[in-house]
Design a protein around this motif. Structure first.
Motif, PDB file in Angstrom:
ATOM      1  N   ASN A 131       3.588   5.982   1.011  1.00  0.00           N
ATOM      2  CA  ASN A 131       4.101   4.770   1.658  1.00  0.00           C
ATOM      3  C   ASN A 131       5.172   5.079   2.698  1.00  0.00           C
ATOM      4  OD1 ASN A 131       5.962   5.619  -0.249  1.00  0.00           O
ATOM      5  ND2 ASN A 131       6.673   3.541  -0.707  1.00  0.00           N
ATOM      6  N   LYS A 144      -0.358   4.079   3.669  1.00  0.00           N
ATOM      7  CA  LYS A 144      -0.404   2.670   3.311  1.00  0.00           C
ATOM      8  C   LYS A 144       0.197   1.838   4.436  1.00  0.00           C
ATOM      9  CE  LYS A 144      -0.356   2.798  -1.754  1.00  0.00           C
ATOM     10  NZ  LYS A 144       0.353   2.333  -2.967  1.00  0.00           N
ATOM     11  N   GLN A 193      -3.976  -1.103   2.165  1.00  0.00           N
ATOM     12  CA  GLN A 193      -3.144  -0.923   0.983  1.00  0.00           C
ATOM     13  C   GLN A 193      -3.402   0.406   0.272  1.00  0.00           C
ATOM     14  OE1 GLN A 193      -2.944  -4.343  -1.630  1.00  0.00           O
ATOM     15  NE2 GLN A 193      -3.769  -5.654  -0.037  1.00  0.00           N
TER      16      GLN A 193
END
Length: 578
Positions: free
Chosen positions: A84, A406, A411
């Protein structure tokens, strides 16, 4: 002498070989070294991409082949980062206009939030004028919707055979009213049930004439919102004729988020403003709070009633209301700028900068509260003092997509491919604004594009070339109409793509140009609000050298323009544009 010559020749050969080795062998090493250094330079060179179309990757700066916007540096790093997290170069951050701010604290006590809505007709004031007898519409006295009518004004005339018979009964009964008063009274009451007034009945009786066409009068004053019949229509008792709306009172209907539900209750006063009257403030009273939440938008309908005797508020007009709210939290209230938030429908995301001295950003999901004065209240997900991206958030997210991280629309951290659903969502996330005239003209261009697609399906090079030339002319006309900068960029690029396609005489080159042309048409089409019919975005995974390619179609059935009859049904529908 011969032996000496042989020795001299041998020495010369050895010296020549040695010198040749030193010269050419050294140069070969240098050439090899240079070649190695050059490849290393290419391997470590900076790639360039489009902030709006991150699937575009080029080894040098230039313009995006889809929208024509200037490319920006794309960082290919990311080693040692979490899934992320995203790392950008300082140059890329400057060019993309990325700015960060510290998560701050708001002011305790009372504040206010703004909610948006629209003016609507007060349905409680709607009145439907119905027919009280069977008959035929002979004439209408109202001509259009929006016309003002007053109570007692004639709306229409109706020919009613039953009413003609009832009048004859009245004339007969009036001659016998002295001897049969009950019969006379019953006939008059019968006419009253058909909404004839005492004056009308007296006039029929005194004149002795039977009226064939009877007028219908308005029961209320207001504005005609719908005309439900036409001249010559046959109607039955109770058939609706016109709908009249009294605009002295209107509704303001707002959409409130579920976390704002506690702020509203029936009887509450609101201050309402509209852009049409920036210096006017209207007072409204909440009359209804919907008991059921809209599952798709996660909003709740709040209805407020407004006094509109001056006729300033028109149904359909946008309005805003301010609601005072007192903070229920103890201590500080964390807030972040509205521009820092990426919305995905169910989630709200921000990009956090863990180290202010590093250009590494981390995507984080947060829970937000009310929007107050251009800032969202943070319920959870952030702490005071953390740094977040306030401007250029979308560009940072695009860079995350390029690195397979992400992101807002990815996602799982998978690389986004051209033509797939993720790419379609990327296109729909962009916002372009076109004038009504530009949208209408785009409809003409869309028809040419669809014909061009059919020409490629039929493998007709000449027709494809002719249609591309026609489309380029229409695109050039659209570029001169009113639209925002992003729209102008896409339309201008569209004109160039069609002009280039018009120069290609071979099917292979035409189909190659059709790939980018279709991507641009899809993204512009997603912004249009007045399309005449539903469009299907279709995708062939084998086209464009197995990279995949899209196109638009009016029919759901696949007709592949990239292969024609060779692979006519290869592809699938990946998106629908309503």
């Amino acid at each position: 002498m011969k032996k000496e010559n042989i020795i001299y020749i041998g020495i010369a050969v050895v010296v020549g070989l040695l010198v040749g080795y030193l010269i050419f062998g050294g140069n070969a090493e240098i050439a090899t070294s240079d070649e190695h250094d050059h490849s290393t330079e290419i391997a470590s060179g900076e790639m360039w991409t489009c902030s709006m179309h991150p699937q575009i990757m080029q080894p040098e700066p230039g313009s995006c082949p889809i929208c024509g916007m200037d490319l920006i540096p794309a960082d290919n790093g990311g080693e040692g980062l979490a899934v992320n997290q995203i790392k950008m170069t300082e140059n890329a951050m400057v060019l993309a206009g990325v700015e960060t701010v510290m998560v701050g604290s708001g002011v305790d006590g009372e504040d206010h939030i703004k909610i948006s809505g629209k003016v609507a007709v007060n349905q409680e004031s709607d009145a439907v004028q119905s027919a009280y007898f069977d008959g035929r519409i002979e004439s209408l006295s109202i001509n259009f919707e929006g016309e003002e009518v007053r109570k007692g004004q004639k709306l229409a005339t109706i020919y009613a055979p039953a009413l003609v018979s009832a009048q004859q009964e009245l004339l007969t009964a009036s001659k016998l009213k002295a001897s049969q008063p009950q019969l006379y009274k019953a006939v008059r009451n019968k006419l009253k049930l058909w909404k004839l007034s005492e004056a009308q009945i007296d006039q029929i009786e005194s004149s002795g004439q039977v009226l064939e066409n009877f007028p219908v009068y308005a029961n209320v004053s207001g504005v005609v919102s719908e005309i439900m019949v036409e001249e010559g229509d046959y109607i039955k008792t109770g058939s609706p004729l016109v709908k009249v709306t009294n605009l002295n009172s209107v509704w303001a209907i707002f959409d409130a988020y579920e976390n704002q539900l506690s702020l509203f209750k029936e009887g509450q006063s609101l201050n309402v403003n509209t852009n049409s009257y920036p210096n006017e403030t209207f007072t409204a009273k909440v009359s209804f709070v919907a008991p059921v939440l809209n599952k798709q938008t996660r909003t709740l309908e709040v209805r407020a009633e407004l006094d509109n005797k001056k006729g300033m508020l028109k149904p359909g007009m946008f309005v805003q209301a301010e609601v005072e709210v007192a903070s229920k939290q103890d201590g500080e209230v964390l807030t972040i700028p509205e521009s820092a938030v990426l919305w995905t429908g169910k989630r709200s995301l921000v990009y956090v900068q863990p180290n202010p001295n590093s250009s590494t950003f981390e995507m984080r999901e947060v829970e937000l509260g009310n929007l107050m004065n251009g800032s969202y209240v943070v319920n959870s997900g952030l702490q005071s003092g953390e740094m977040i991206v306030a401007k250029g958030t979308f560009t940072v997210d695009a860079a995350a997509q390029l690195q397979g991280k992400k992101s807002m629309m990815n996602q799982e951290g998978e690389t986004m491919q051209m033509g797939h659903e993720g790419h379609s969502e990327m296109g729909s996330a962009m916002k372009m604004e076109f004038s009504t005239e530009a949208e209408a003209k785009f409809g003409d261009l869309l028809k040419v594009y669809l014909d061009l697609k059919d020409a490629l399906v039929a493998s007709d090079q000449g027709q494809t070339q002719s249609l591309a030339k026609k489309g380029a002319g229409i695109a050039a006309e659209i570029s001169g109409l009113q639209m925002d900068d992003m729209g102008k960029s896409h339309i201008s690029q569209l004109a160039k793509q069609l002009t280039e396609l018009a120069t290609k005489k071979d099917l292979e080159g035409q189909r190659e140009d059709f790939v980018l042309l279709s991507q641009n048409m899809i993204q512009i089409g997603q912004q249009m609000e007045s399309l005449e019919s539903k469009l299907y975005v279709q995708h062939c995974p084998m086209a464009n050298n197995d990279k995949g390619a899209d196109w638009l179609s009016l029919e759901e059935e696949i007709r592949n323009p990239y292969y024609g009859y060779a692979m006519l049904t290869c592809g699938s529908v990946v998106q629908t544009i309503n």
